[in-house]
Structures are given as structure tokens and as C-alpha cells.
Design an enzyme around this catalytic site. Structure first.
Site, PDB file in Angstrom:
ATOM      1  N   GLY A  67       0.815  -1.211   0.000  1.00  0.00           N
ATOM      2  CA  GLY A  67       0.000   0.000   0.000  1.00  0.00           C
ATOM      3  C   GLY A  67       0.847   1.260   0.000  1.00  0.00           C
ATOM      4  O   GLY A  67       0.473   2.268   0.594  1.00  0.00           O
ATOM      5  N   GLY A  68       1.971   1.217  -0.684  1.00  0.00           N
ATOM      6  CA  GLY A  68       2.965   2.282  -0.579  1.00  0.00           C
ATOM      7  C   GLY A  68       2.779   3.468  -1.490  1.00  0.00           C
ATOM      8  O   GLY A  68       3.683   4.302  -1.591  1.00  0.00           O
ATOM      9  N   GLY A  69       1.607   3.588  -2.127  1.00  0.00           N
ATOM     10  CA  GLY A  69       1.412   4.702  -3.041  1.00  0.00           C
ATOM     11  C   GLY A  69       0.392   5.722  -2.603  1.00  0.00           C
ATOM     12  O   GLY A  69       0.123   6.679  -3.337  1.00  0.00           O
ATOM     13  N   TYR A  91     -11.999  -4.706  12.047  1.00  0.00           N
ATOM     14  CA  TYR A  91     -10.738  -3.985  11.905  1.00  0.00           C
ATOM     15  C   TYR A  91      -9.946  -4.008  13.210  1.00  0.00           C
ATOM     16  O   TYR A  91      -8.737  -4.284  13.212  1.00  0.00           O
ATOM     17  CB  TYR A  91     -11.020  -2.558  11.458  1.00  0.00           C
ATOM     18  CG  TYR A  91      -9.793  -1.682  11.301  1.00  0.00           C
ATOM     19  CD1 TYR A  91      -8.893  -1.892  10.266  1.00  0.00           C
ATOM     20  CD2 TYR A  91      -9.554  -0.634  12.190  1.00  0.00           C
ATOM     21  CE1 TYR A  91      -7.774  -1.084  10.120  1.00  0.00           C
ATOM     22  CE2 TYR A  91      -8.440   0.178  12.045  1.00  0.00           C
ATOM     23  CZ  TYR A  91      -7.556  -0.058  11.013  1.00  0.00           C
ATOM     24  OH  TYR A  91      -6.447   0.749  10.870  1.00  0.00           O
ATOM     25  N   ASP A 148      -3.294  -7.367  -5.703  1.00  0.00           N
ATOM     26  CA  ASP A 148      -4.414  -7.441  -4.775  1.00  0.00           C
ATOM     27  C   ASP A 148      -3.949  -8.271  -3.587  1.00  0.00           C
ATOM     28  O   ASP A 148      -3.704  -9.482  -3.715  1.00  0.00           O
ATOM     29  CB  ASP A 148      -5.619  -8.084  -5.456  1.00  0.00           C
ATOM     30  CG  ASP A 148      -6.830  -8.212  -4.540  1.00  0.00           C
ATOM     31  OD1 ASP A 148      -6.721  -7.874  -3.340  1.00  0.00           O
ATOM     32  OD2 ASP A 148      -7.890  -8.657  -5.016  1.00  0.00           O
ATOM     33  N   ALA A 156      -8.485  -7.435  13.800  1.00  0.00           N
ATOM     34  CA  ALA A 156      -7.291  -7.673  12.998  1.00  0.00           C
ATOM     35  C   ALA A 156      -6.082  -6.956  13.579  1.00  0.00           C
ATOM     36  O   ALA A 156      -4.973  -7.513  13.616  1.00  0.00           O
ATOM     37  CB  ALA A 156      -7.528  -7.231  11.558  1.00  0.00           C
TER      38      ALA A 156
END
Length: 254
Positions: A17-19, A158, A66, A161
Site C-alpha cells: 500500500g505504498g502509493g 478492523y 491485490d 485484525a
């Protein structure tokens, strides 16, 4: 303004998720250290890679993935290692804090939330562990959230997790420690990313949260960079199995 860690220069770093959001700030932070950074996300990250190359002189490698597709995640990590060398630092950053209630959450939604917010973390760790052990060490940084510490309502899967991330971090630190592979959790407070501001940051909510903070300033994505760089670097070589909380003083641990 972040400290410079010479051992991060030319090291292979992977950020999920680095963008966007916190992940984009982390990618930029590692690029400015001179690291070879790869990042993944579902949407196209080419424009962000262009922006980072212009800003830092160091281009990240974007790989589409994904995270709910574990074989695809494993292939992506292998592609990053082929391009940049064995991954020395894994940052499990990607997550989704979609709001939901107990009544609204069906089994399919549970599976999807756990797949993104916990399962992908575990299998990313599993994928990089052999090469980290072979090279004599490495650092895994798992991003969690203070939401489970606060007992927040509104997204119970959430918070489940996130609590699991902390437990997984402690167990993997014990398992991988003999090979000098360190596993720590970075635990942010409420970071005001564009997504948070667009979806959930109401004036009332911001006021209520500010009242719980010791420090007067709301958190920004770049506030997570310094702690992550520290956990990735040899400056924290004796630190593993820990949760580093950066939240402006909402939950006071110890």
C-alpha cells in the site's frame, strides 16, 4: 526532517500500500534514505512513482497486486526481490478501516477484512523470512492501530485484525529472532490522510479526539516516517517484538 540511517542506503525495501496515505509517506521516506524501494497496491501507481522520482531522484518500483490474493502477493514479493535484491525491510502497511457494525458484517465481509488487514500481513512475513534468515537478518515492520487499544466501536473486525497483528508480531519475533530477523509493530493514532478527511473526520470527531491527545497537533502521514525508519535500521538492532505507538499521547503505555 528525519535522521539519516546509512545502513538503509541501497537496501531492498518493500512497502504494501505504498502509493497513498501513510504508505506514500513511508515510500518517500525510504527513497530519501537512498533505499531501493518497491511498493504494491491495486490501483495504478505509475504517476506516484514519477512524482517520487522527480522529488527524490530515486524511483520506486510499482507492482500491481491485490493483497487478498496470496499467490499474487508472493509473486509480487519475489519480483521485487529479483529487481532490488533480497528484501531486507518489509513494511506491512496496507489496510482498510471501512466502518461497519456487528449487525452489518456478514461472513463474506469478515473474510475480506481479515484477508486485507491480517492474512496478507502473515503471508508477506512468511514469504520474506527465508531470504532474511539466509542473509543473516532483516526487519519487518507491521503497522497496526491504537483503535483496538482504545476499544473503539464502529469497525469491530478492523480492531480484531489490529489486535491480531500485535500478537502475530510478538510470536514471529520469538520465532525469527535466532536468525536476527526483527519483527516490530508501528502503532499509529488517528492519522489524517486524504481518505480519513474525506470519509470520517468530522469537526466533532476531530474535537473529541484532540481532547484525548497529550499533544495539540493532529497526526499527518509524515509523522509515521521517523519511527518506521528507526525500526528498519540497525539503530534498533536490539529491538524486536515491540509496539512503537505514535499517537500524540492518546494511549499512554508502559
Amino acid at each position: 526532517m528525519n535522521a539519516i540511517y546509512p545502513d538503509l542506503r541501497d537496501s531492498s525495501v518493500f512497502v504494501t500500500g505504498g502509493g497513498s496515505g501513510i504508505g506514500a509517506a513511508l515510500t518517500e521516506g525510504f527513497l530519501r534514505q537512498g533505499a531501493r524501494v518497491a511498493f504494491c497496491q491495486r490501483r495504478d501507481g505509475a504517476a506516484f512513482a514519477d512524482e517520487m522520482e522527480a522529488a527524490t531522484g530515486n524511483r520506486p518500483l510499482f507492482l500491481s497486486c491485490d493483497l487478498a490474493d496470496i499467490p499474487a502477493l508472493e509473486r509480487t514479493l519475489a519480483d521485487a526481490a529479483e529487481a532490488h535484491g533480497p528484501i531486507r525491510t518489509l513494511v506491512n502497511n496496507a489496510g482498510n478501516d471501512q466502518r461497519h457494525t456487528l449487525e452489518e458484517a456478514d461472513e463474506a465481509f469478515w473474510e475480506w477484512m481479515i484477508a486485507i488487514n491480517l492474512k496478507a500481513y502473515f503471508f508477506a512475513c512468511r514469504a520474506v523470512a527465508p531470504s532474511m534468515k539466509a542473509r543473516g537478518g532483516g526487519s519487518i515492520v507491521n503497522l497496526s492501530s491504537i483503535s483496538y487499544m482504545m476499544g473503539n466501536a464502529g469497525y469491530p473486525i478492523y480492531t480484531t485484525a489490529n489486535a491480531g497483528i500485535n500478537g502475530m508480531t510478538r510470536s514471529l519475533a520469538r520465532e525469527l529472532g535466532p536468525a536476527r530477523v526483527r519483527v516490530n509493530t508501528l502503532t499509529p493514532g488517528w492519522v489524517l490522510t486524504e481518505k480519513q478527511l474525506d470519509k470520517w473526520a468530522t469537526d466533532e470527531g476531530l474535537r473529541d479526539h484532540a481532547a484525548r491527545m497529550c499533544l495539540p497537533d493532529h497526526l499527518r502521514p509524515e509523522d509515521m516516517v521517523g519511527g518506521t525508519l528507526f525500526l528498519a535500521s540497525e539503530a534498533s538492532r536490539a529491538m524486536t517484538g515491540q509496539a512503537l505507538v505514535i499517537d500524540g499521547g492518546v494511549v499512554v503505555t508502559g
